[in-house]
Design a protein around this motif. Structure first.
Motif, PDB file in Angstrom:
ATOM      1  N   ASP A 153       0.827  -1.206   0.000  1.00 49.01           N
ATOM      2  CA  ASP A 153       0.000   0.000   0.000  1.00 49.01           C
ATOM      3  C   ASP A 153       0.862   1.257   0.000  1.00 49.01           C
ATOM      4  OD1 ASP A 153      -2.164  -1.658   0.113  1.00 49.01           O
ATOM      5  OD2 ASP A 153      -2.525  -1.397   2.266  1.00 49.01           O
ATOM      6  N   HIS A 197      -4.553   0.604   7.229  1.00 47.54           N
ATOM      7  CA  HIS A 197      -5.170  -0.311   6.272  1.00 47.54           C
ATOM      8  C   HIS A 197      -4.653  -1.730   6.479  1.00 47.54           C
ATOM      9  CE1 HIS A 197      -5.467  -2.230   2.178  1.00 47.54           C
ATOM     10  NE2 HIS A 197      -6.721  -1.935   2.439  1.00 47.54           N
ATOM     11  N   HIS A 253      -6.928  -5.272   7.911  1.00 44.23           N
ATOM     12  CA  HIS A 253      -7.023  -6.599   7.300  1.00 44.23           C
ATOM     13  C   HIS A 253      -6.429  -7.677   8.213  1.00 44.23           C
ATOM     14  CE1 HIS A 253      -8.716  -5.601   3.444  1.00 44.23           C
ATOM     15  NE2 HIS A 253      -7.848  -4.635   3.260  1.00 44.23           N
ATOM     16  N   VAL A 299     -14.666  -5.839   2.976  1.00 43.36           N
ATOM     17  CA  VAL A 299     -13.633  -4.847   3.298  1.00 43.36           C
ATOM     18  C   VAL A 299     -12.554  -4.819   2.215  1.00 43.36           C
ATOM     19  CG1 VAL A 299     -11.797  -4.250   4.930  1.00 43.36           C
ATOM     20  CG2 VAL A 299     -14.046  -4.924   5.775  1.00 43.36           C
ATOM     21  N   MET A 337     -12.076  -1.261   0.571  1.00 36.81           N
ATOM     22  CA  MET A 337     -10.773  -0.650   0.813  1.00 36.81           C
ATOM     23  C   MET A 337      -9.867  -0.774  -0.407  1.00 36.81           C
ATOM     24  SD  MET A 337     -11.149   0.656   3.731  1.00 36.81           S
ATOM     25  CE  MET A 337      -9.445   1.202   3.981  1.00 36.81           C
ATOM     26  N   VAL A 361      -7.668   2.173  -1.843  1.00 37.83           N
ATOM     27  CA  VAL A 361      -6.203   2.081  -1.765  1.00 37.83           C
ATOM     28  C   VAL A 361      -5.561   1.745  -3.110  1.00 37.83           C
ATOM     29  CG1 VAL A 361      -4.306   0.815  -0.659  1.00 37.83           C
ATOM     30  CG2 VAL A 361      -6.314   1.431   0.667  1.00 37.83           C
TER      31      VAL A 361
END
Length: 314
Positions: free
Chosen positions: A109, A155, A159, A198, A202, A206
């Motif tokens: 990320d 982030h 997860h 998610v 996300m 991202v």
């Protein structure tokens, strides 16, 4: 199934790459060479930017962080892959698996956000050259870097915590060379719908949004340069955007294909090869594409060596 019927998983077995035993040594040498190249190339960039004052600019601040991210991103998976290729039992502890997944997401990320910052820097430099130093102030550059690190930390933690709440059955064989998020979800016995939701939401924030921002930045760069119809302007546009976009497409294309647009027809071999592209190949190529072909980096390399020669000859 109830919790008491679940088998407690203490470790996972990474099945690794689908390589024949007679070719294992050849691929081991190849992957080792690629990893060493990645480490040395990115370390060289970080050291040069640190030592040469001419490179203390916004672009190279982002680049030094990108090189550090690439180095760590590759180091999250490659050492374990190389170890397992020489091991009879390629296992990884449960906690180690979650840790690897966290740092894999974190540095993956981080690279995504840093690529956006670099694209914005090039956009300002080419489209607004007279206002570049005003817009890309040290405060803004530092804020972009800090924001990238903070967002990726949260982030990756999200997860990891969602994965830690899942139960796993007796099957602990991961059909991958690292603890991949999607591969682990397939082994879970409990409901994974929240995790998948998610990932989808996300992932859009991202992955998709940064990718679109990069494309928009380079499109504006090309549009701005083509307004002055000259061979030099066209060459500048393609030299600025071409190589960057090729790596961006490689990095984002494989991630989007694997995690956001999964196909039932995707075989394990295909998914593993795609994962190798952005975990191994991209971090190795980035030093060459972003810097070692760069005139400023070559100049910095020459100045550093000249300085060392003067010191040793004195």
């Amino acid at each position: 199934m109830t919790r008491k019927n679940q088998t407690v998983i203490s470790e996972f077995v990474l099945l690794g790459l689908p390589i024949d035993s007679d070719q294992r040594d050849l691929f081991y040498a190849l992957f080792l060479a690629m990893y060493v190249t990645t480490v040395l190339g990115n370390l060289l960039i970080i050291i040069l930017i640190r030592l040469d004052s001419h490179l203390h600019t916004p672009m190279y601040l982002f680049l030094s962080n990108l090189s550090f991210s690439d180095l760590c991103f590759s180091s999250v998976t490659m050492p374990k892959l190389l170890q397992n290729m020489q091991s009879q039992v390629p296992s990884i502890p449960y906690a180690g698996c979650l840790t690897q997944m966290y740092f894999f997401l974190f540095f993956g990320d981080l690279e995504s956000f840093l690529l956006v910052a670099m694209a914005y820097d090039r956009y300002v430099a080419i489209c607004f050259p007279l206002h570049y130093t005003t817009i890309m102030s040290p405060k803004l550059c530092l804020s972009l870097v800090v924001l990238s690190w903070v967002l990726t930390m949260f982030h990756a933690m999200l997860h990891t915590l969602l994965m830690a709440r899942l139960w796993f059955c007796a099957d602990n064989k991961v059909p991958h060379f690292f603890c991949d998020l999607s591969a682990l979800l397939k082994l879970a016995c409990s409901d994974t719908r929240v995790n998948e939701l998610v990932i989808f939401i996300m992932g859009g924030l991202v992955v998709i949004i940064p990718f679109l921002l990069i494309i928009m930045s380079y499109a504006r760069i090309v549009s701005s340069i083509l307004k002055v119809p000259s061979a030099r302007g066209i060459h500048k546009a393609f030299s600025t955007c071409g190589s960057h976009l090729s790596v961006v497409s490689l990095f984002y294309g494989t991630i989007i294909g694997l995690y956001l647009c999964p196909s039932a027809n995707n075989s394990t071999v295909k998914e593993t090869v795609m994962a190798m592209m952005y975990t191994v190949v991209t971090p190795m190529l980035n030093p060459f594409i972003y810097s070692l072909r760069n005139r400023d980096m070559k100049g910095a390399l020459g100045r550093v060596f000249c300085r060392k020669n003067i010191i040793f000859s004195a």
